[in-house]
Design an enzyme around this catalytic site. Structure first.
Site, PDB file in Angstrom:
ATOM      1  N   GLY A 213     -69.467 -62.231  -9.073  1.00 36.96           N
ATOM      2  CA  GLY A 213     -69.394 -63.614  -8.591  1.00 36.96           C
ATOM      3  C   GLY A 213     -70.014 -63.748  -7.221  1.00 36.96           C
ATOM      4  O   GLY A 213     -70.719 -62.860  -6.764  1.00 36.96           O
ATOM      5  N   ASN A 214     -69.783 -64.874  -6.583  1.00 37.16           N
ATOM      6  CA  ASN A 214     -70.317 -65.081  -5.227  1.00 37.16           C
ATOM      7  C   ASN A 214     -69.335 -65.920  -4.418  1.00 37.16           C
ATOM      8  O   ASN A 214     -68.307 -66.351  -4.925  1.00 37.16           O
ATOM      9  CB  ASN A 214     -71.703 -65.719  -5.293  1.00 37.16           C
TER      10      ASN A 214
END
Ligand code: C5P
Length: 405
Positions: A213-214
């Site tokens: 993810g980020n």
């Protein structure tokens, strides 16, 4: 009785007869606690749900109930004329119909006819009533005339039934009103336009408990959605894993992976006038998805994770516009050579506008402020100094409006 500051914004809060009238008490509190001067104008039906005493106590002034009371003060024109904002919450199907047709058989409908300030309707009704062509045409008429009609929320209705028609959260209505008030009597310049915005960050699963993810919080995309709604647009917000409350009046589609976002974007963009890809989309996803949790084994190094490329949604939307004249806006987060990389990216992606952010060192991600440069495919370059994400959003919409013509 309250003594109001002379410069306090004057709000006429219309309440029509639906069970959600009790939620207008919370909206009223938010207005008064933030220094607004509120006159509540409940319809006779609304008073079946919440009594006059409650409105008077919470607003600090008598509720305006009767056209024939205090006639010497001409209340049927004075309240609308003097208001800086009229908001009707909840707005029933009946109230929307009366407003669309200019009926004026009570104090609230008189107020709506005399108001020259921005008007916001927060509808609440059963799904069938909302979807009925009569209501939809009334909503379209009101929007065409410049009123902001928020989309109802989806969820539990009065009884056991659920669907679209719930009054948006009072906090979200308040935020929408604050934005409309800040804009003043400027025409809602996105009226009649459908805009699609992606927000948040995608998650690419490795196994049922892990993902790539980020750090994107979704705040910038949500600010774009809320400001577009305040400017009268019909807004579809494609939210990738953001945990923010749904902005009032916006259709929110929740997605998680880049592939889900792509599918939702292609569907929503079919009739969109503009699309803004503010989401941080993972460029790669794990090549394999393990259906069971990947276990560690003593003395054995983990196998490297193979990745495959995700489709570039922005480039695809730019290359295959769903309708002629559709405007496509991208975002780019850069850590160095910000402008040069931004220009190259704008050309590579083929979009019309690119918002270039400098990120890293705590900048942009998760913050309430942002600074950027807005690059246009026509060679324009607009510096957006550091400020609230809403301000950046307004600058993006100004550029969109200018190009949509
Ligand atoms: O290439 P980069 O990730 O820097 O581009 C950022 C822009 O492209 C953003 O507008 C983002 O939403 C979009 N994007 C996309 N699909 C991807 C990667 C990025 O639409 N796979």
């Amino acid at each position: 009785m309250k003594t109001d500051r002379l410069d306090a914004p004057r709000v006429a809060l219309g309440v029509s007869g639906g069970i959600a009238a009790y939620k207008a008490c919370e909206l009223l509190r938010r207005f008064t606690e933030s220094g607004h001067q509120v006159t509540v104008v409940p319809t006779a039906a609304a008073l079946h749900f919440v009594g006059e005493a409650t409105w008077a106590a919470l607003s600090g002034r008598p509720a305006a109930v009767e056209t024939w009371e205090n006639v010497h003060e001409v209340p049927h024109v004075r309240i609308g004329q003097q208001a800086d904002l009229v908001v009707v919450a909840p707005a029933t199907a009946d109230l929307l119909a009366k407003a669309a047709h200019g009926l004026a058989d009570d104090l609230l409908t008189n107020t709506l006819l005399t108001a020259r300030c921005p008007v916001v309707f927060a509808p609440a009704m059963h799904t069938e009533m909302w979807e009925h062509p009569a209501t939809q045409e009334n909503v379209a008429t009101l929007r065409r005339r410049g009123a902001v009609v928020l989309e109802p929320a989806v969820g539990r209705l009065t009884g056991v039934d659920t669907g679209k028609g719930r009054l948006p959260d009072p906090g979200a209505i308040f935020e929408a009103c604050r934005r409309v008030l800040a804009r003043g009597v400027r025409e809602p310049d996105l009226t009649g336009k459908h805009v699609v915005i992606s927000a948040g960050g995608t998650r690419e699963p490795l196994d049922p408990v892990r993902y790539l993810g980020n750090h994107s919080s979704g705040k910038q995309g949500y600010a774009l959605a809320a400001t577009a709604a305040a400017r009268g647009a019909r807004v579809t917000l494609l939210s990738a894993n953001a945990t923010l409350p749904d902005p009032a009046g916006v259709d929110v589609v929740h997605v998680s992976t880049a592939l889900e976002l792509r599918e939702a974007a292609l569907k929503a963009c079919a009739d969109a006038d503009a699309v803004v890809m503010a989401a941080a989309v993972a460029d790669f996803r794990p090549a394999e998805y393990a259906t069971g949790k990947i276990k560690k084994k003593d003395g054995v190094d983990p196998a490297p994770v193979a990745l495959v490329r995700n489709p570039d949604i922005l480039a695809e939307l730019s290359a295959h516009r769903a309708r002629p004249g559709q405007l496509v806006v991208g975002f780019a987060a850069e850590t160095d050579e910000v402008l040069a990389n931004g220009r190259a990216k704008l050309a590579r992606k083929g979009c019309d506008l690119l918002v270039v952010n400098e990120v890293g060192g705590g900048k942009a991600f998760g913050q309430d402020v942002n600074a950027a440069v807005l690059l246009g495919a026509d060679g324009t370059e607009t510096e957006i100094p550091e400020g609230p994400k809403e301000t950046l959003a307004e600058t993006v919409w100004d550029a969109v409006v200018a190009r949509l013509g």
